[in-house]
Scaffold this motif. Structure first.
Motif, PDB file in Angstrom:
ATOM      1  N   ALA A  22       0.814  -1.219   0.000  1.00 31.40           N
ATOM      2  CA  ALA A  22       0.000   0.000   0.000  1.00 31.40           C
ATOM      3  C   ALA A  22       0.852   1.275   0.000  1.00 31.40           C
ATOM      4  O   ALA A  22       0.358   2.343  -0.374  1.00 31.40           O
ATOM      5  CB  ALA A  22      -0.920   0.003   1.225  1.00 31.40           C
ATOM      6  N   PHE A  23       2.108   1.189   0.391  1.00 30.70           N
ATOM      7  CA  PHE A  23       2.945   2.373   0.594  1.00 30.70           C
ATOM      8  C   PHE A  23       3.156   3.197  -0.675  1.00 30.70           C
ATOM      9  O   PHE A  23       2.981   4.410  -0.675  1.00 30.70           O
ATOM     10  CB  PHE A  23       4.308   1.963   1.179  1.00 30.70           C
ATOM     11  N   ASP A  24       3.557   2.567  -1.749  1.00 32.41           N
ATOM     12  CA  ASP A  24       3.960   3.308  -2.951  1.00 32.41           C
ATOM     13  C   ASP A  24       3.682   2.472  -4.201  1.00 32.41           C
ATOM     14  O   ASP A  24       4.589   2.136  -4.949  1.00 32.41           O
ATOM     15  CB  ASP A  24       5.459   3.644  -2.850  1.00 32.41           C
ATOM     16  N   PRO A  25       2.397   2.125  -4.434  1.00 32.96           N
ATOM     17  CA  PRO A  25       2.087   1.193  -5.518  1.00 32.96           C
ATOM     18  C   PRO A  25       2.491   1.682  -6.907  1.00 32.96           C
ATOM     19  O   PRO A  25       2.832   0.877  -7.777  1.00 32.96           O
ATOM     20  CB  PRO A  25       0.572   0.999  -5.418  1.00 32.96           C
ATOM     21  N   ASP A  26       2.511   3.001  -7.127  1.00 33.13           N
ATOM     22  CA  ASP A  26       2.916   3.516  -8.436  1.00 33.13           C
ATOM     23  C   ASP A  26       4.366   4.023  -8.444  1.00 33.13           C
ATOM     24  O   ASP A  26       4.825   4.590  -9.413  1.00 33.13           O
ATOM     25  CB  ASP A  26       1.967   4.627  -8.897  1.00 33.13           C
ATOM     26  N   ARG A  27       5.061   3.812  -7.320  1.00 31.55           N
ATOM     27  CA  ARG A  27       6.476   4.166  -7.153  1.00 31.55           C
ATOM     28  C   ARG A  27       6.746   5.679  -7.165  1.00 31.55           C
ATOM     29  O   ARG A  27       7.893   6.102  -7.192  1.00 31.55           O
ATOM     30  CB  ARG A  27       7.345   3.461  -8.200  1.00 31.55           C
ATOM     31  N   SER A  28       5.708   6.484  -7.130  1.00 29.28           N
ATOM     32  CA  SER A  28       5.888   7.936  -7.229  1.00 29.28           C
ATOM     33  C   SER A  28       6.609   8.529  -6.020  1.00 29.28           C
ATOM     34  O   SER A  28       7.401   9.464  -6.173  1.00 29.28           O
ATOM     35  CB  SER A  28       4.541   8.637  -7.438  1.00 29.28           C
ATOM     36  N   LYS A  29       6.357   8.000  -4.824  1.00 28.44           N
ATOM     37  CA  LYS A  29       7.030   8.524  -3.628  1.00 28.44           C
ATOM     38  C   LYS A  29       8.536   8.321  -3.719  1.00 28.44           C
ATOM     39  O   LYS A  29       9.315   9.201  -3.364  1.00 28.44           O
ATOM     40  CB  LYS A  29       6.494   7.833  -2.368  1.00 28.44           C
ATOM     41  N   ARG A  30       8.930   7.145  -4.168  1.00 28.63           N
ATOM     42  CA  ARG A  30      10.359   6.865  -4.259  1.00 28.63           C
ATOM     43  C   ARG A  30      11.002   7.557  -5.461  1.00 28.63           C
ATOM     44  O   ARG A  30      12.147   7.989  -5.385  1.00 28.63           O
ATOM     45  CB  ARG A  30      10.603   5.358  -4.282  1.00 28.63           C
ATOM     46  N   ARG A  31      10.259   7.703  -6.526  1.00 29.42           N
ATOM     47  CA  ARG A  31      10.810   8.399  -7.705  1.00 29.42           C
ATOM     48  C   ARG A  31      11.120   9.860  -7.394  1.00 29.42           C
ATOM     49  O   ARG A  31      12.052  10.426  -7.954  1.00 29.42           O
ATOM     50  CB  ARG A  31       9.854   8.292  -8.885  1.00 29.42           C
ATOM     51  N   LYS A  32      10.350  10.470  -6.484  1.00 26.43           N
ATOM     52  CA  LYS A  32      10.576  11.878  -6.117  1.00 26.43           C
ATOM     53  C   LYS A  32      11.957  12.081  -5.504  1.00 26.43           C
ATOM     54  O   LYS A  32      12.550  13.140  -5.667  1.00 26.43           O
ATOM     55  CB  LYS A  32       9.503  12.367  -5.143  1.00 26.43           C
ATOM     56  N   ILE A  33      12.442  11.101  -4.776  1.00 27.76           N
ATOM     57  CA  ILE A  33      13.741  11.280  -4.106  1.00 27.76           C
ATOM     58  C   ILE A  33      14.840  10.410  -4.722  1.00 27.76           C
ATOM     59  O   ILE A  33      15.967  10.399  -4.234  1.00 27.76           O
ATOM     60  CB  ILE A  33      13.623  11.023  -2.590  1.00 27.76           C
ATOM     61  N   TYR A  34      14.517   9.718  -5.803  1.00 28.00           N
ATOM     62  CA  TYR A  34      15.455   8.788  -6.434  1.00 28.00           C
ATOM     63  C   TYR A  34      16.801   9.446  -6.757  1.00 28.00           C
ATOM     64  O   TYR A  34      17.863   8.911  -6.417  1.00 28.00           O
ATOM     65  CB  TYR A  34      14.839   8.189  -7.704  1.00 28.00           C
ATOM     66  N   ASN A  35      16.785  10.610  -7.403  1.00 29.26           N
ATOM     67  CA  ASN A  35      18.045  11.257  -7.793  1.00 29.26           C
ATOM     68  C   ASN A  35      18.914  11.601  -6.584  1.00 29.26           C
ATOM     69  O   ASN A  35      20.139  11.491  -6.647  1.00 29.26           O
ATOM     70  CB  ASN A  35      17.780  12.495  -8.648  1.00 29.26           C
ATOM     71  N   GLU A  36      18.277  11.979  -5.485  1.00 26.18           N
ATOM     72  CA  GLU A  36      19.036  12.256  -4.259  1.00 26.18           C
ATOM     73  C   GLU A  36      19.678  10.985  -3.706  1.00 26.18           C
ATOM     74  O   GLU A  36      20.820  11.017  -3.232  1.00 26.18           O
ATOM     75  CB  GLU A  36      18.126  12.848  -3.181  1.00 26.18           C
ATOM     76  N   VAL A  37      18.938   9.886  -3.739  1.00 20.29           N
ATOM     77  CA  VAL A  37      19.475   8.610  -3.254  1.00 20.29           C
ATOM     78  C   VAL A  37      20.644   8.175  -4.145  1.00 20.29           C
ATOM     79  O   VAL A  37      21.682   7.742  -3.645  1.00 20.29           O
ATOM     80  CB  VAL A  37      18.366   7.529  -3.182  1.00 20.29           C
TER      81      VAL A  37
END
Length: 189
Positions: A141-156
């Motif tokens: 349920a956290f990030d089914p479309d991966r948008s939350k993680r994509r927002k910070i991906y470049n920083e990671v």
């Protein structure tokens, strides 16, 4: 497309044939059985080869694991895997913990179950946003479309510059020492 020229079909498991750490459906299994009659099949995954093999309920397939750090061939005589390659790299755990903690504090991921970071024997690491012991339903349920993680991906990616970084599973970032990634692994194969 000329299917006679196809020699190997390589695929991913988690998020492709099934969800993370879930078994394949019977329909999926039957499709693989049918494909294996005509083609060589190869599973290319982020996890260790035995985790993938057991998740597939010991389906007879060669497996590239840990983004290419592991390679195993299926042995029909033993109905088991023969490990061909099992490379490992060191990991600076203190530095990794500090980076992941800074991301948790910056983005409000401070409530998590289990460990802050998952360290794999290969040297791969996982930043499990919900922690290593999060419930499967919460992860899905956290990030089914991966948008939350994509927002910070470049920083990671910038923070883990010695790693290939992937939006992994349903709620994590997976990292493999450079140059290891699934494309690189297939190219080696």
């Amino acid at each position: 497309m000329n299917s006679d020229k196809i020699k190997v079909i390589a695929m991913d498991l988690d998020g492709t044939l099934t969800q993370h750490k879930q078994h394949m459906s019977e329909d999926c299994r039957q499709t693989l059985i049918n494909l294996s009659k005509r083609y060589k099949l190869m599973m290319v995954g982020a996890g260790q080869v035995y985790r993938i093999f057991n998740q597939m309920e010991r389906f007879p397939i060669d497996i590239i694991g840990n983004y290419g750090l592991q390679y195993a061939k299926y042995n029909p005589e033993t109905q088991d895997l023969d490990i061909i390659r099992d490379d490992t790299f060191p990991c600076d755990r203190e530095k990794t913990e500090a980076i992941v903690t800074s991301f948790r504090e910056k983005y409000g991921f401070t409530q998590y179950a289990g460990d802050n970071v998952e360290y794999h024997p290969s040297g791969c690491i996982t930043f499990p946003v919900l922690g290593t012991k999060a419930q499967q339903a919460d992860k899905l349920a956290f990030d089914p479309d991966r948008s939350k993680r994509r927002k910070i991906y470049n920083e990671v990616v910038e923070a883990f510059s010695d790693y290939c970084v992937f939006v992994g599973g349903s709620s994590s970032f997976d990292m493999a020492p450079k140059p290891y990634n699934k494309y690189y692994a297939l190219d080696l194969y």
